[in-house]
Design a protein around this motif. Structure first.
Motif, short mmCIF file in Angstrom:
data_model
loop_
_atom_site.label_atom_id
_atom_site.label_comp_id
_atom_site.label_asym_id
_atom_site.label_seq_id
_atom_site.Cartn_x
_atom_site.Cartn_y
_atom_site.Cartn_z
N ALA A 173 0.97 -1.25 0.32
CA ALA A 173 0.08 0.09 -0.11
C ALA A 173 0.85 1.38 -0.01
O ALA A 173 1.98 1.42 0.31
CB ALA A 173 -0.91 0.15 1.09
N GLU A 174 0.39 2.41 -0.49
CA GLU A 174 1.11 3.60 -0.70
C GLU A 174 0.97 4.41 0.87
O GLU A 174 1.92 5.16 1.14
CB GLU A 174 0.39 4.33 -1.72
CG GLU A 174 0.70 4.04 -3.13
CD GLU A 174 0.49 5.15 -3.92
OE1 GLU A 174 -0.06 6.39 -3.41
OE2 GLU A 174 0.60 4.98 -5.38
N SER A 175 0.01 4.24 1.82
CA SER A 175 -0.03 4.46 3.13
C SER A 175 0.82 3.76 3.98
O SER A 175 0.75 2.75 3.86
CB SER A 175 -1.37 4.74 3.60
OG SER A 175 -1.99 3.35 3.60
N ALA A 176 1.72 4.71 4.58
CA ALA A 176 2.50 3.68 5.51
C ALA A 176 2.10 2.60 6.59
O ALA A 176 2.40 1.65 6.74
CB ALA A 176 3.45 4.76 6.21
N ASP A 177 0.72 3.25 7.12
CA ASP A 177 0.34 2.38 8.18
C ASP A 177 -0.08 1.23 7.37
O ASP A 177 -0.19 -0.03 7.93
CB ASP A 177 -0.98 3.24 8.96
CG ASP A 177 -1.75 3.83 7.82
OD1 ASP A 177 -1.48 4.04 6.65
OD2 ASP A 177 -2.85 4.01 8.46
#
Length: 344
Positions: free
Chosen positions: A220-224
């Motif tokens: 995923a592009e979002s780190a979380d």
């Protein structure tokens, strides 16, 4: 310090030289010189070529004894000392002295290495790989707000417009070494969190992960979300498949959501657990599930295919599964994967 040097000069000429080396570099640091100036001053003092290489830039500075950039091809280093910052090696300093090292060469390089680390830290950003775990947790935490996450990324040296990939790692090797191999470009940051190492990077080359390291790679592009995916992928790693990108799991990722109590109560998984007492049988089953045929399994295990057939017949009876049938192979694969996910 000067008075001490004068007193020591009456006792030991080498001690006087050592004190003067220390005073020399103290003066340079008070003048806030940069890395090239450090190299020039050190070469003049040593009366031979001095070099500084910082791993973060990949560039080496070599200066001859006249204070000019060395034009001659690099010679063998007569003395070498690592540059360390926050217990991480960030570079190297050396002298290219013809013949044996001088009596003060090691001290000179020790002081040069300390000075180089101080300059990097002062003028930075310091290109260390290991990062503050609190900042990394802020980046990957599911309960972090976007403003806090963006600020943490900036403090770690990441551009706000570039997506950050997250890797979850288990390794006996130092985490900074794994991160440096995984991501040759900068920035790359790493930190240990509990029993798992976290690596943050904008670009990755999974083929460079060394042997003995297990890694799950988020997509995923979002780190979380990438961190959650990386941890899931790490659970699917095995000695046969030590690096698992989350994207490659597909629907298999859903198996990580099965409650462990339900997994243990499953008859097929319980049978795999009993089979695990025999490592040879477990390896044969694992290889067969991955290869999908007797001959490919025999090739990978370096045994005759008839031997594999006999082993699989015995394993199938123990499991209560017809392994040569497509449905039986699917059952075995699922049971083996679920067993591998237990307590991971």
């Amino acid at each position: 310090m000067e008075a001490l040097a004068v007193r020591l000069s009456h006792l030991d000429s080498q001690a006087e030289g050592a004190i003067r080396v220390v005073m020399f570099f103290d003066t340079l640091m008070r003048r806030r010189v940069d890395v090239p100036a450090l190299a020039r001053a050190s070469a003049v003092l040593a009366e031979c070529v001095a070099g500084i290489r910082l791993h973060g830039t990949g560039r080496a500075i070599r200066v001859s004894s006249d204070g000019r950039v060395a034009s001659a091809p690099p010679g063998p280093a007569s003395t070498t000392v690592p540059v360390t910052l926050d217990e991480e090696e960030i570079g190297t300093v050396w002298l290219e002295r013809p013949g044996p090292p001088g009596p003060l060469d090691e001290m000179l390089l020790d002081r040069l290495a300390i000075a180089a680390a101080a300059v990097v830290e002062r003028y930075g950003p310091a290109r260390t790989t290991m990062a503050d775990p609190a900042l990394v947790e802020l980046v990957i935490g599911s309960d972090s707000d976007e403003a806090g996450r963006a600020r943490a990324l900036r403090l770690l040296g990441f551009h706000p417009d570039l997506p950050v990939r997250v890797v979850a790692v288990r390794s006996q090797l130092p985490l900074d070494q794994v991160a440096a191999l995984l991501c040759l470009a900068r920035p790359v940051k790493a930190a240990p969190l509990a029993d798992v190492g976290v690596i943050l990077a904008t670009t990755l080359d999974p083929t460079r992960i060394p042997a003995g390291v297990r890694a799950g790679i988020g997509a995923a592009e979002s780190a979380d979300r990438s961190w959650s995916e990386a941890r899931t992928a790490l659970r699917f790693t095995t000695s046969r498949r030590p690096v698992v990108p989350y994207d490659d799991l597909g629907a298999l990722a859903l198996l990580a959501q099965v409650p462990q109590d339900a997994t243990r109560d499953n008859a097929d998984v319980a049978a795999i657990a009993r089979l695990a007492d025999n490592p040879e049988d477990l390896e044969t089953l694992d290889t067969y599930c991955a290869a999908g045929s007797l001959r490919r399994t025999a090739d990978r295990l370096h045994v005759h295919h008839s031997s594999v057939a006999r082993r699989l017949e015995q394993i199938g009876r123990a499991l209560g599964i017809e392994l040569t049938e497509p449905a039986g192979l699917v059952r075995a694969r699922l049971a083996l994967t679920l067993w591998q996910l237990l307590d991971d």
